[in-house]
Scaffold this active site. Structure first.
Site, PDB file in Angstrom:
ATOM      1  N   ASP A  11     -68.580  40.768 -73.238  1.00 36.83           N
ATOM      2  CA  ASP A  11     -68.827  41.189 -74.627  1.00 36.83           C
ATOM      3  C   ASP A  11     -68.366  40.044 -75.537  1.00 36.83           C
ATOM      4  OD1 ASP A  11     -66.062  41.385 -74.747  1.00 36.83           O
ATOM      5  OD2 ASP A  11     -66.018  43.507 -75.315  1.00 36.83           O
ATOM      6  N   CYS A  68     -64.052  40.933 -70.869  1.00 27.81           N
ATOM      7  CA  CYS A  68     -63.955  41.521 -72.211  1.00 27.81           C
ATOM      8  C   CYS A  68     -62.567  41.167 -72.743  1.00 27.81           C
ATOM      9  CB  CYS A  68     -64.242  43.028 -72.207  1.00 27.81           C
ATOM     10  SG  CYS A  68     -63.080  44.064 -71.310  1.00 27.81           S
ATOM     11  N   GLY A  69     -62.112  41.829 -73.780  1.00 23.17           N
ATOM     12  CA  GLY A  69     -60.823  41.473 -74.352  1.00 23.17           C
ATOM     13  C   GLY A  69     -59.689  41.669 -73.371  1.00 23.17           C
ATOM     14  N   THR A  70     -59.663  42.827 -72.749  1.00 27.06           N
ATOM     15  CA  THR A  70     -58.594  43.139 -71.790  1.00 27.06           C
ATOM     16  C   THR A  70     -59.069  43.125 -70.336  1.00 27.06           C
ATOM     17  OG1 THR A  70     -59.155  45.475 -71.925  1.00 27.06           O
ATOM     18  CG2 THR A  70     -57.436  44.683 -73.434  1.00 27.06           C
ATOM     19  N   GLY A  71     -60.356  43.241 -70.137  1.00 27.36           N
ATOM     20  CA  GLY A  71     -60.903  43.436 -68.787  1.00 27.36           C
ATOM     21  C   GLY A  71     -60.910  44.904 -68.384  1.00 27.36           C
ATOM     22  N   ILE A  72     -60.234  45.727 -69.167  1.00 24.05           N
ATOM     23  CA  ILE A  72     -60.073  47.136 -68.772  1.00 24.05           C
ATOM     24  C   ILE A  72     -61.368  47.912 -68.972  1.00 24.05           C
ATOM     25  CG2 ILE A  72     -58.867  49.294 -69.285  1.00 24.05           C
ATOM     26  CD1 ILE A  72     -56.404  47.576 -70.000  1.00 24.05           C
ATOM     27  N   HIS A 101     -59.083  42.096 -48.812  1.00 22.51           N
ATOM     28  CA  HIS A 101     -58.824  43.471 -48.371  1.00 22.51           C
ATOM     29  C   HIS A 101     -59.787  44.495 -48.960  1.00 22.51           C
ATOM     30  CE1 HIS A 101     -54.311  42.724 -47.225  1.00 22.51           C
ATOM     31  NE2 HIS A 101     -55.126  41.822 -46.715  1.00 22.51           N
ATOM     32  N   HIS A 136     -59.503  46.779 -42.890  1.00 22.02           N
ATOM     33  CA  HIS A 136     -59.868  46.847 -44.312  1.00 22.02           C
ATOM     34  C   HIS A 136     -61.292  47.384 -44.476  1.00 22.02           C
ATOM     35  CE1 HIS A 136     -56.155  44.864 -45.065  1.00 22.02           C
ATOM     36  NE2 HIS A 136     -56.519  43.828 -44.328  1.00 22.02           N
TER      37      HIS A 136
HETATM   38  C1  RB5 Z   1     -63.343  44.708 -78.032  1.00 26.07           C
HETATM   39  O1  RB5 Z   1     -62.629  44.694 -79.221  1.00 26.07           O
HETATM   40  C2  RB5 Z   1     -62.463  45.230 -76.901  1.00 26.07           C
HETATM   41  O2  RB5 Z   1     -62.171  46.561 -77.094  1.00 26.07           O
HETATM   42  C3  RB5 Z   1     -63.152  45.023 -75.562  1.00 26.07           C
HETATM   43  O3  RB5 Z   1     -63.446  43.678 -75.410  1.00 26.07           O
HETATM   44  C4  RB5 Z   1     -62.355  45.391 -74.336  1.00 26.07           C
HETATM   45  O4  RB5 Z   1     -61.087  44.843 -74.370  1.00 26.07           O
HETATM   46  C5  RB5 Z   1     -62.350  46.794 -73.957  1.00 26.07           C
HETATM   47  O5  RB5 Z   1     -61.774  47.193 -72.938  1.00 26.07           O
END
Ligand code: RB5
Length: 144
Positions: A11, A68-72, A101, A136
């Protein structure tokens, strides 16, 4: 290294690292498909995650990278796709073991979390590490 066919997407918050990783892939002649995004304009990461994951599932690519910003958000979205094993990595040990694994087929990174050089080291190790199979494989089969 196995025959790599990478698909990459981010993103807006992961755009700069996507471009750095593409530089890395170009420098090593590793084939890739860039799903976007192509600007820093705000966009929705679930759409990018789905496009990258569908390409991995189709077999057109065998490894996906999502930033993305966090990858989460990317990892949550990617792991909703049947057959995707997405690993959010912020260290090289996890990157190595997610391949050895867990046979992770998608790597997620957070541009706002880790430095650029660490991100590139993670990509390097993740792409070079093979799945160990054996016990694995039994566990990965249980997930599938
Ligand atoms: C974008 O601001 C941010 O929310 C997105 O990149 C990401 O970190 C979401 O998990």
């Amino acid at each position: 290294m196995e025959d790599l066919k990478v698909v990459i997407g981010s993103d807006h918050a992961g755009y700069e690292y996507k471009e750095k990783i593409i530089d890395y892939l170009n420098a090593r002649n590793i084939p890739y498909t860039d799903i976007g995004t192509h600007t820093k304009e705000s966009c929705d990461y679930p759409e990018i995650a789905r496009s990258v994951c569908e390409r991995v599932i189709s077999g057109k690519s065998n490894r996906g990278i999502l930033i993305c910003g966090t990858g989460i958000g990317m990892s949550i979205a990617a792991n909703k796709v049947r057959g995707i094993r997405a690993a959010l990595c912020s260290d090289t040990y996890s990157a190595r073991v997610s391949r050895a694994h867990n046979n992770a087929n998608v790597l997620c990174l957070g541009e706002r979390v880790i430095g650029e050089h660490l991100a590139l080291d993670i990509v390097d190790i993740w792409l070079k590490t093979g799945f160990e199979g054996n016990r694995h494989k039994r566990r990965v089969d249980m997930i599938e």
